[in-house]
Design an enzyme around this catalytic site. Structure first.
Site, PDB file in Angstrom:
ATOM      1  N   CYS A 159       0.812  -1.229   0.000  1.00  0.00           N
ATOM      2  CA  CYS A 159       0.000   0.000   0.000  1.00  0.00           C
ATOM      3  C   CYS A 159       0.841   1.273   0.000  1.00  0.00           C
ATOM      4  O   CYS A 159       0.340   2.347  -0.323  1.00  0.00           O
ATOM      5  CB  CYS A 159      -0.956   0.002   1.187  1.00  0.00           C
ATOM      6  SG  CYS A 159      -2.130  -1.358   1.122  1.00  0.00           S
ATOM      7  N   HIS A 203      -3.208   7.565   1.601  1.00  0.00           N
ATOM      8  CA  HIS A 203      -3.583   6.224   1.154  1.00  0.00           C
ATOM      9  C   HIS A 203      -4.970   5.936   1.728  1.00  0.00           C
ATOM     10  O   HIS A 203      -5.260   6.230   2.871  1.00  0.00           O
ATOM     11  CB  HIS A 203      -2.572   5.196   1.651  1.00  0.00           C
ATOM     12  CG  HIS A 203      -3.049   3.792   1.494  1.00  0.00           C
ATOM     13  ND1 HIS A 203      -3.532   3.314   0.299  1.00  0.00           N
ATOM     14  CD2 HIS A 203      -3.148   2.769   2.386  1.00  0.00           C
ATOM     15  CE1 HIS A 203      -3.892   2.052   0.455  1.00  0.00           C
ATOM     16  NE2 HIS A 203      -3.682   1.700   1.719  1.00  0.00           N
ATOM     17  N   ASN A 244      -9.904   0.104  -0.639  1.00  0.00           N
ATOM     18  CA  ASN A 244      -8.442   0.176  -0.584  1.00  0.00           C
ATOM     19  C   ASN A 244      -7.871  -0.439  -1.862  1.00  0.00           C
ATOM     20  O   ASN A 244      -7.924  -1.644  -2.042  1.00  0.00           O
ATOM     21  CB  ASN A 244      -7.951  -0.578   0.660  1.00  0.00           C
ATOM     22  CG  ASN A 244      -6.439  -0.532   0.821  1.00  0.00           C
ATOM     23  OD1 ASN A 244      -5.728  -0.110  -0.092  1.00  0.00           O
ATOM     24  ND2 ASN A 244      -5.962  -0.960   1.970  1.00  0.00           N
TER      25      ASN A 244
HETATM   26  N1  ACO Z   1     -18.380  -8.035   8.650  1.00  0.00           N
HETATM   27  C1  ACO Z   1     -18.851  -8.268   9.875  1.00  0.00           C
HETATM   28  N2  ACO Z   1     -18.064  -8.560  10.911  1.00  0.00           N
HETATM   29  C2  ACO Z   1     -16.761  -8.613  10.697  1.00  0.00           C
HETATM   30  C3  ACO Z   1     -16.185  -8.390   9.425  1.00  0.00           C
HETATM   31  C4  ACO Z   1     -17.055  -8.088   8.381  1.00  0.00           C
HETATM   32  N3  ACO Z   1     -16.621  -7.852   7.123  1.00  0.00           N
HETATM   33  N4  ACO Z   1     -14.848  -8.512   9.511  1.00  0.00           N
HETATM   34  C5  ACO Z   1     -14.572  -8.793  10.792  1.00  0.00           C
HETATM   35  N5  ACO Z   1     -15.707  -8.878  11.513  1.00  0.00           N
HETATM   36  C6  ACO Z   1     -15.892  -9.171  12.919  1.00  0.00           C
HETATM   37  C7  ACO Z   1     -14.690  -9.835  13.528  1.00  0.00           C
HETATM   38  O1  ACO Z   1     -14.747 -11.218  13.275  1.00  0.00           O
HETATM   39  C8  ACO Z   1     -14.866  -9.516  14.982  1.00  0.00           C
HETATM   40  O2  ACO Z   1     -15.799 -10.414  15.530  1.00  0.00           O
HETATM   41  P1  ACO Z   1     -15.579 -11.015  17.005  1.00  0.00           P
HETATM   42  O3  ACO Z   1     -15.549  -9.815  17.910  1.00  0.00           O
HETATM   43  O4  ACO Z   1     -16.762 -11.878  17.153  1.00  0.00           O
HETATM   44  O5  ACO Z   1     -14.273 -11.744  16.938  1.00  0.00           O
HETATM   45  C9  ACO Z   1     -15.541  -8.146  14.980  1.00  0.00           C
HETATM   46  O6  ACO Z   1     -16.018  -7.943  13.646  1.00  0.00           O
HETATM   47  C10 ACO Z   1     -14.643  -6.980  15.340  1.00  0.00           C
HETATM   48  O7  ACO Z   1     -13.445  -7.127  14.663  1.00  0.00           O
HETATM   49  P2  ACO Z   1     -12.292  -6.083  14.857  1.00  0.00           P
HETATM   50  O8  ACO Z   1     -11.094  -6.601  14.141  1.00  0.00           O
HETATM   51  O9  ACO Z   1     -12.143  -5.683  16.271  1.00  0.00           O
HETATM   52  O10 ACO Z   1     -12.874  -4.820  14.102  1.00  0.00           O
HETATM   53  P3  ACO Z   1     -12.203  -3.429  13.880  1.00  0.00           P
HETATM   54  O11 ACO Z   1     -13.016  -2.371  14.472  1.00  0.00           O
HETATM   55  O12 ACO Z   1     -10.734  -3.446  14.227  1.00  0.00           O
HETATM   56  O13 ACO Z   1     -12.320  -3.274  12.316  1.00  0.00           O
HETATM   57  C11 ACO Z   1     -10.928  -3.492  10.384  1.00  0.00           C
HETATM   58  C12 ACO Z   1     -11.701  -4.224  11.468  1.00  0.00           C
HETATM   59  C13 ACO Z   1     -11.914  -2.719   9.534  1.00  0.00           C
HETATM   60  C14 ACO Z   1     -10.211  -4.521   9.523  1.00  0.00           C
HETATM   61  C15 ACO Z   1      -9.930  -2.521  11.024  1.00  0.00           C
HETATM   62  O14 ACO Z   1      -9.179  -3.171  12.023  1.00  0.00           O
HETATM   63  C16 ACO Z   1      -8.989  -1.938  10.020  1.00  0.00           C
HETATM   64  O15 ACO Z   1      -9.362  -1.201   9.151  1.00  0.00           O
HETATM   65  N6  ACO Z   1      -7.684  -2.207  10.143  1.00  0.00           N
HETATM   66  C17 ACO Z   1      -6.717  -1.729   9.235  1.00  0.00           C
HETATM   67  C18 ACO Z   1      -6.557  -2.751   8.186  1.00  0.00           C
HETATM   68  C19 ACO Z   1      -6.219  -2.166   6.862  1.00  0.00           C
HETATM   69  O16 ACO Z   1      -6.498  -1.056   6.541  1.00  0.00           O
HETATM   70  N7  ACO Z   1      -5.598  -3.013   6.059  1.00  0.00           N
HETATM   71  C20 ACO Z   1      -5.302  -2.655   4.734  1.00  0.00           C
HETATM   72  C21 ACO Z   1      -3.902  -2.882   4.389  1.00  0.00           C
HETATM   73  S1  ACO Z   1      -2.816  -1.906   5.333  1.00  0.00           S
HETATM   74  C22 ACO Z   1      -3.191  -0.399   4.964  1.00  0.00           C
HETATM   75  O17 ACO Z   1      -3.578  -0.125   3.883  1.00  0.00           O
HETATM   76  C23 ACO Z   1      -2.994   0.631   6.029  1.00  0.00           C
END
Ligand code: ACO
Length: 325
Positions: A115, A252, A282
């Site tokens: 990214c 980004h 993304n």
């Molecule tokens: N739909 C519904 N529920 C979901 C989904 C989904 N698509 N994905 C995960 N969940 C659930 C999880 O299983 C979890 O359930 P549990 O509590 O029963 O275990 C719950 O939602 C909460 O999950 P968290 O990981 O705590 O959710 P969070 O608020 O952290 O959001 C997310 C998740 C959106 C991935 C966030 O952490 C994020 O954006 N992280 C950055 C990741 C990123 O941007 N990666 C891209 C590459 S790196 C970059 O570009 C910077």
């Protein structure tokens, strides 16, 4: 003192025509439009058609940047293409773009920083231009990330999209001051200890397959906020500016909440932040040039504006670039 600066001549973009909404994804995995929108700000993403490759997307974006700049492909000396999803293991996707543009001279190669790829590619091209090893460069960020997603994994498949963006740069003399037009600074960082938090479980030397994205989302989020702040502070510190001097933050586009936290850190009003994550999701290395092309194309970014870019991705890699448009 006269120095060479990499000035922006134009930019372009291409998005595949097929749009996949959150509601459509909710039919495939256990998720909902409300969950995706609240956690990420994403409402939809573009997905490449079968047989539509990263080089196809790149070529369309490159042609659009050349048209925008009024430059012939034959004038380009250098193509640096950032991608995590090349057409083939080799040759570099950049060389396919070079051939597609009808270029018979110059050099073309790929950069892999996930990214952060576009910021890395911009830094590499800027360095070539400033030492005089090339005069005109195409910097491309392009991905078909849909090809390395596990479409059964709701943790990752809702986050990404496909697309390409391109920036055309040309070396021109400046006096070295912060009012010069062009790339004023780039700052790149990496820390390979974070491999396991964001990686693809395949590759030519390991499994022989392309593999799928694996991510510890919460950990990536936590690191992103800290590391992007480091990259932004480096740009601001080196150039002796404050958040008030920045006309546009072009981050980004991974997650609306990460973007908002950078905006708050810089005390920027939301209208100074270019946002595409809601429509593009993304697109990894493509997200910044897609956002630049949109904001320059609709007249928000104007010549003379100060544009700050920042990105963080797998590796981890992260970085920033400050450009006087
Ligand atoms: N739909 C519904 N529920 C979901 C989904 C989904 N698509 N994905 C995960 N969940 C659930 C999880 O299983 C979890 O359930 P549990 O509590 O029963 O275990 C719950 O939602 C909460 O999950 P968290 O990981 O705590 O959710 P969070 O608020 O952290 O959001 C997310 C998740 C959106 C991935 C966030 O952490 C994020 O954006 N992280 C950055 C990741 C990123 O941007 N990666 C891209 C590459 S790196 C970059 O570009 C910077």
């Amino acid at each position: 003192m006269t120095i060479l600066r990499s000035q922006v001549l134009g930019c372009g973009a291409y998005l595949p025509s097929r749009i996949v909404t959150n509601a459509e994804l909710a039919e495939r995995v256990e998720t909902s439009d409300a969950w995706i929108t609240q956690r990420t700000g994403i409402r939809q993403r573009h997905i490449a058609a079968e047989g539509e490759l990263t080089s196809d997307l790149s070529l369309r974006a490159a042609e659009s940047a050349l048209r925008n700049a009024g430059i012939e492909a034959g004038e380009v000396d250098l193509i640096v293409l950032a991608t995590t999803t090349p057409d083939e293991t080799f040759p570099a996707t950049a060389t396919r773009v070079q051939a597609g543009l009808g270029m018979t001279r110059g050099m073309a190669f790929d950069i892999q920083a996930v990214c952060s790829g576009f910021v890395y590619a911009l830094a590499v091209a800027d360095n070539f231009l400033r030492v005089g090893q090339a005069r005109t460069a195409l910097v491309i960020g392009a991905e078909t990330f849909s090809r390395i997603l596990n479409w059964e994994d709701r943790n990752t498949c809702v986050l990404f999209g496909d697309g390409a963006g391109a920036l055309l740069l040309r070396a021109a003399a400046g006096d070295g001051g912060s009012h010069d037009r062009g790339v004023l600074s780039t700052h790149l960082f990496s820390d390979g200890r974070h491999h396991d938090q964001l990686y693809v479980d395949g590759g030519p030397s390991s499994t022989g397959t392309a593999g799928h994205v694996r991510m510890e989302g919460r950990e990536v989020f936590r690191h992103a906020v800290v590391k992007l702040a480091e990259a932004v502070d480096a740009a601001i510190g080196q150039n002796g500016i404050t958040g008030a001097d920045i006309d546009w933050l072009v981050p980004h586009q991974a997650n609306r909440r990460i973007i908002d936290s950078m905006g708050n850190r810089l005390h920027l009003p939301p209208e100074k932040i270019v946002l595409t994550v809601d429509r593009h999701a993304n697109t990894s290395a493509a997200s910044i040039p897609l956002a630049l092309a949109e904001a320059a194309g609709d007249g928000r970014i104007q010549p003379g504006h100060l544009v700050l870019m920042e990105a963080m991705g797998g590796g981890f890699t992260w970085g920033s670039a400050l450009v006087r448009w």
